[in-house]
Design a protein around this motif. Structure first.
Motif, PDB file in Angstrom:
ATOM      1  N   VAL A   1       1.715 -19.477  -7.310  1.00  0.00           N
ATOM      2  CA  VAL A   1       3.002 -19.523  -6.944  1.00  0.00           C
ATOM      3  C   VAL A   1       2.694 -17.564  -5.537  1.00  0.00           C
ATOM      4  CG1 VAL A   1       4.027 -17.696  -8.276  1.00  0.00           C
ATOM      5  CG2 VAL A   1       3.107 -19.712  -9.552  1.00  0.00           C
ATOM      6  N   LEU A   2       3.415 -18.057  -4.801  1.00  0.00           N
ATOM      7  CA  LEU A   2       3.032 -16.434  -4.255  1.00  0.00           C
ATOM      8  C   LEU A   2       4.476 -16.211  -3.714  1.00  0.00           C
ATOM      9  CD1 LEU A   2       2.362 -18.910  -0.671  1.00  0.00           C
ATOM     10  CD2 LEU A   2       1.012 -17.751  -2.207  1.00  0.00           C
ATOM     11  N   ILE A   3       3.893 -14.255  -4.611  1.00  0.00           N
ATOM     12  CA  ILE A   3       5.253 -13.488  -4.203  1.00  0.00           C
ATOM     13  C   ILE A   3       5.266 -12.877  -2.912  1.00  0.00           C
ATOM     14  CG2 ILE A   3       5.750 -11.527  -5.715  1.00  0.00           C
ATOM     15  CD1 ILE A   3       3.627 -13.126  -8.182  1.00  0.00           C
ATOM     16  N   ASP A   4       6.078 -12.454  -2.350  1.00  0.00           N
ATOM     17  CA  ASP A   4       6.750 -11.697  -0.989  1.00  0.00           C
ATOM     18  C   ASP A   4       6.615 -10.139  -1.884  1.00  0.00           C
ATOM     19  OD1 ASP A   4       7.616 -10.301   0.442  1.00  0.00           O
ATOM     20  OD2 ASP A   4       9.326 -11.294   1.076  1.00  0.00           O
ATOM     21  N   LEU A   5       5.451  -9.439  -1.951  1.00  0.00           N
ATOM     22  CA  LEU A   5       5.518  -8.098  -2.162  1.00  0.00           C
ATOM     23  C   LEU A   5       6.563  -7.302  -1.400  1.00  0.00           C
ATOM     24  CD1 LEU A   5       1.050  -7.754  -2.962  1.00  0.00           C
ATOM     25  CD2 LEU A   5       2.880  -8.576  -4.088  1.00  0.00           C
ATOM     26  N   SER A   6       6.828  -7.272  -0.204  1.00  0.00           N
ATOM     27  CA  SER A   6       7.838  -6.448   0.035  1.00  0.00           C
ATOM     28  C   SER A   6       9.611  -6.611  -0.654  1.00  0.00           C
ATOM     29  CB  SER A   6       8.151  -6.877   1.622  1.00  0.00           C
ATOM     30  OG  SER A   6       8.722  -8.110   1.710  1.00  0.00           O
ATOM     31  N   SER A   7       9.117  -7.342  -1.218  1.00  0.00           N
ATOM     32  CA  SER A   7      10.894  -8.087  -1.974  1.00  0.00           C
ATOM     33  C   SER A   7      10.896  -7.378  -3.264  1.00  0.00           C
ATOM     34  CB  SER A   7      10.536  -9.512  -2.088  1.00  0.00           C
ATOM     35  OG  SER A   7       9.940 -10.014  -3.206  1.00  0.00           O
ATOM     36  N   ALA A   8       9.757  -6.384  -3.390  1.00  0.00           N
ATOM     37  CA  ALA A   8       9.793  -5.478  -5.322  1.00  0.00           C
ATOM     38  C   ALA A   8      10.540  -4.557  -5.088  1.00  0.00           C
ATOM     39  CB  ALA A   8       8.174  -5.203  -5.316  1.00  0.00           C
ATOM     40  N   LYS A   9      11.523  -4.496  -6.393  1.00  0.00           N
ATOM     41  CA  LYS A   9      12.734  -3.398  -6.428  1.00  0.00           C
ATOM     42  C   LYS A   9      12.826  -3.494  -7.912  1.00  0.00           C
ATOM     43  CE  LYS A   9      14.152  -4.370  -2.233  1.00  0.00           C
ATOM     44  NZ  LYS A   9      13.721  -3.692  -1.591  1.00  0.00           N
ATOM     45  N   THR A  10      12.909  -1.850  -7.735  1.00  0.00           N
ATOM     46  CA  THR A  10      13.521  -0.917  -9.144  1.00  0.00           C
ATOM     47  C   THR A  10      14.574  -0.535 -10.071  1.00  0.00           C
ATOM     48  OG1 THR A  10      12.190   0.772  -7.848  1.00  0.00           O
ATOM     49  CG2 THR A  10      10.463  -0.925  -9.011  1.00  0.00           C
ATOM     50  N   GLY A  11      15.324  -0.369  -8.204  1.00  0.00           N
ATOM     51  CA  GLY A  11      16.834   0.412  -8.592  1.00  0.00           C
ATOM     52  C   GLY A  11      16.469   1.770  -8.248  1.00  0.00           C
ATOM     53  N   ASP A  12      15.114   1.817  -8.333  1.00  0.00           N
ATOM     54  CA  ASP A  12      14.895   3.566  -8.082  1.00  0.00           C
ATOM     55  C   ASP A  12      14.401   3.893  -6.392  1.00  0.00           C
ATOM     56  OD1 ASP A  12      12.551   6.115  -7.193  1.00  0.00           O
ATOM     57  OD2 ASP A  12      14.122   6.664  -9.046  1.00  0.00           O
ATOM     58  N   VAL A  13      15.529   3.963  -5.340  1.00  0.00           N
ATOM     59  CA  VAL A  13      14.921   4.489  -4.418  1.00  0.00           C
ATOM     60  C   VAL A  13      14.104   4.475  -3.817  1.00  0.00           C
ATOM     61  CG1 VAL A  13      16.134   4.996  -1.455  1.00  0.00           C
ATOM     62  CG2 VAL A  13      18.030   4.741  -3.403  1.00  0.00           C
ATOM     63  N   GLN A  14      13.054   5.814  -3.868  1.00  0.00           N
ATOM     64  CA  GLN A  14      12.085   6.389  -3.633  1.00  0.00           C
ATOM     65  C   GLN A  14      10.588   5.369  -4.536  1.00  0.00           C
ATOM     66  OE1 GLN A  14      11.127  10.834  -5.291  1.00  0.00           O
ATOM     67  NE2 GLN A  14       9.547  10.739  -4.157  1.00  0.00           N
ATOM     68  N   ARG A  15      11.208   5.110  -5.417  1.00  0.00           N
ATOM     69  CA  ARG A  15       9.732   4.106  -5.592  1.00  0.00           C
ATOM     70  C   ARG A  15      10.010   2.880  -4.558  1.00  0.00           C
ATOM     71  NH1 ARG A  15      11.542   2.961 -10.989  1.00  0.00           N
ATOM     72  NH2 ARG A  15      10.827   4.890 -11.339  1.00  0.00           N
ATOM     73  N   ASP A  16      11.021   2.225  -4.999  1.00  0.00           N
ATOM     74  CA  ASP A  16      11.214   1.217  -3.932  1.00  0.00           C
ATOM     75  C   ASP A  16      10.994   0.842  -2.523  1.00  0.00           C
ATOM     76  OD1 ASP A  16      12.656   0.523  -6.021  1.00  0.00           O
ATOM     77  OD2 ASP A  16      14.214  -0.529  -5.613  1.00  0.00           O
ATOM     78  N   GLU A  17      10.820   1.511  -1.675  1.00  0.00           N
ATOM     79  CA  GLU A  17      10.251   2.625  -0.294  1.00  0.00           C
ATOM     80  C   GLU A  17       8.855   3.259  -0.159  1.00  0.00           C
ATOM     81  OE1 GLU A  17      12.513   5.958   1.051  1.00  0.00           O
ATOM     82  OE2 GLU A  17      14.671   4.694   1.707  1.00  0.00           O
ATOM     83  N   ALA A  18       8.195   3.884  -1.439  1.00  0.00           N
ATOM     84  CA  ALA A  18       7.067   3.271  -1.875  1.00  0.00           C
ATOM     85  C   ALA A  18       6.237   2.501  -1.818  1.00  0.00           C
ATOM     86  CB  ALA A  18       6.605   4.431  -2.208  1.00  0.00           C
ATOM     87  N   LEU A  19       6.529   1.105  -3.055  1.00  0.00           N
ATOM     88  CA  LEU A  19       5.884   0.321  -3.344  1.00  0.00           C
ATOM     89  C   LEU A  19       5.140  -0.580  -2.131  1.00  0.00           C
ATOM     90  CD1 LEU A  19       7.741  -1.036  -6.388  1.00  0.00           C
ATOM     91  CD2 LEU A  19       5.596  -0.257  -6.287  1.00  0.00           C
ATOM     92  N   PRO A  20       5.822  -1.138  -1.019  1.00  0.00           N
ATOM     93  CA  PRO A  20       5.594  -1.851   0.229  1.00  0.00           C
ATOM     94  C   PRO A  20       4.310  -1.242   0.594  1.00  0.00           C
ATOM     95  CG  PRO A  20       8.171  -1.700   0.352  1.00  0.00           C
ATOM     96  CD  PRO A  20       7.530  -0.823  -0.849  1.00  0.00           C
ATOM     97  N   GLN A  21       4.507   0.192   0.602  1.00  0.00           N
ATOM     98  CA  GLN A  21       3.548   1.737   1.754  1.00  0.00           C
ATOM     99  C   GLN A  21       1.992   1.087   1.529  1.00  0.00           C
ATOM    100  OE1 GLN A  21       4.791   2.593   4.485  1.00  0.00           O
ATOM    101  NE2 GLN A  21       7.064   1.784   3.141  1.00  0.00           N
ATOM    102  N   LYS A  22       0.956   1.175   1.727  1.00  0.00           N
ATOM    103  CA  LYS A  22      -0.750   1.676   2.448  1.00  0.00           C
ATOM    104  C   LYS A  22      -0.824   1.858   0.595  1.00  0.00           C
ATOM    105  CE  LYS A  22      -4.748   2.735   4.677  1.00  0.00           C
ATOM    106  NZ  LYS A  22      -5.063   2.922   5.661  1.00  0.00           N
ATOM    107  N   ASP A  23      -0.324   3.552  -0.080  1.00  0.00           N
ATOM    108  CA  ASP A  23      -0.951   3.707  -1.299  1.00  0.00           C
ATOM    109  C   ASP A  23      -0.801   2.296  -2.426  1.00  0.00           C
ATOM    110  OD1 ASP A  23      -1.809   5.803  -0.339  1.00  0.00           O
ATOM    111  OD2 ASP A  23      -0.396   6.668  -1.137  1.00  0.00           O
ATOM    112  N   TRP A  24       0.674   1.433  -2.350  1.00  0.00           N
ATOM    113  CA  TRP A  24       0.843   0.479  -3.833  1.00  0.00           C
ATOM    114  C   TRP A  24       0.370  -1.201  -3.417  1.00  0.00           C
ATOM    115  CZ3 TRP A  24       0.895   2.628  -8.015  1.00  0.00           C
ATOM    116  CH2 TRP A  24       1.219   3.923  -8.414  1.00  0.00           C
ATOM    117  N   PHE A  25       1.501  -1.520  -2.178  1.00  0.00           N
ATOM    118  CA  PHE A  25       0.904  -2.869  -2.043  1.00  0.00           C
ATOM    119  C   PHE A  25       0.539  -3.190  -0.508  1.00  0.00           C
ATOM    120  CE2 PHE A  25       4.272  -4.103  -5.633  1.00  0.00           C
ATOM    121  CZ  PHE A  25       4.137  -4.233  -7.112  1.00  0.00           C
TER     122      PHE A  25
END
Length: 188
Positions: A69-93
């Motif tokens: 299973v290959l998961i595109d990490l940039s496609s993570a969505k939570t419905g919270d704009v601030q969290r969704d913008e942070a997830l692909p960044q260096k600190d997270w994914f």
């Protein structure tokens, strides 16, 4: 023999023997990979909008199966704009360094009563760890449905750097829910 075992045996008899252990065709429109966590004491959920799965599984011979299973990490969505913008960044994914997570099951273990374990390796941000994904498998004609849950500690995979590494703001524990729908033949 209980009723469930009898139903599984009946279902197995209705499926052509050549297609049962074949590679399953996962339907992404009917499937989901979701995650859950806690941020500042408040639970949240999210999901990955894009992933692909190659599954070779025969419940009659689970030990011979495998899956990737290959998961595109940039496609993570939570419905919270601030969290969704942070997830692909260096600190997270850190999707610029490693765009996809990979789960590779090298075997399956029959736990009885339609329950199985997918035993393999999960890789996120270049960090690989052995994991076991317990799941339930049901079969209706040529359609398969697998539902499983796995608990992870995100920092074991390097997810959450800097001020996010301690668990003070975002809990270290993350739940992952897998819900896959597949058919034994392409296009069914």
């Amino acid at each position: 023999m209980n009723v469930r075992h009898l139903l599984v045996l009946l279902a197995l008899q209705t499926v052509p023997s050549h297609g049962f252990a074949a590679e399953w065709q996962v339907d992404p429109s009917k499937s989901a990979i979701r995650f859950s966590g806690v941020q500042v004491g408040v639970p949240f959920t999210g999901g990955f909008q894009r992933f692909e799965a190659a599954v070779d599984f025969d419940p009659a011979k689970p030990e011979t199966g495998h899956a990737t299973v290959l998961i595109d990490l940039s496609s993570a969505k939570t419905g919270d704009v601030q969290r969704d913008e942070a997830l692909p960044q260096k600190d997270w994914f850190d999707v610029k360094a490693e765009a996809k997570a990979r789960f590779e099951a090298t075997r399956f273990v029959d736990k009885g009563d339609g329950r199985y374990d997918a035993v393999g390796t999960l890789t996120i941000r270049g960090k690989s760890k052995p994991v076991t994904l317990p799941f339930r498998f049901t079969l209706d004609g040529g359609k398969a449905h697998a539902v499983g849950h796995l608990d992870l500690v995100r920092t074991e995979f390097g997810v959450g750097k800097g001020p996010w590494a301690s668990g003070q703001w975002v809990a270290l524990e993350v739940g992952v829910d897998v819900d896959l729908v597949a058919s034994a033949e392409p296009g069914t």
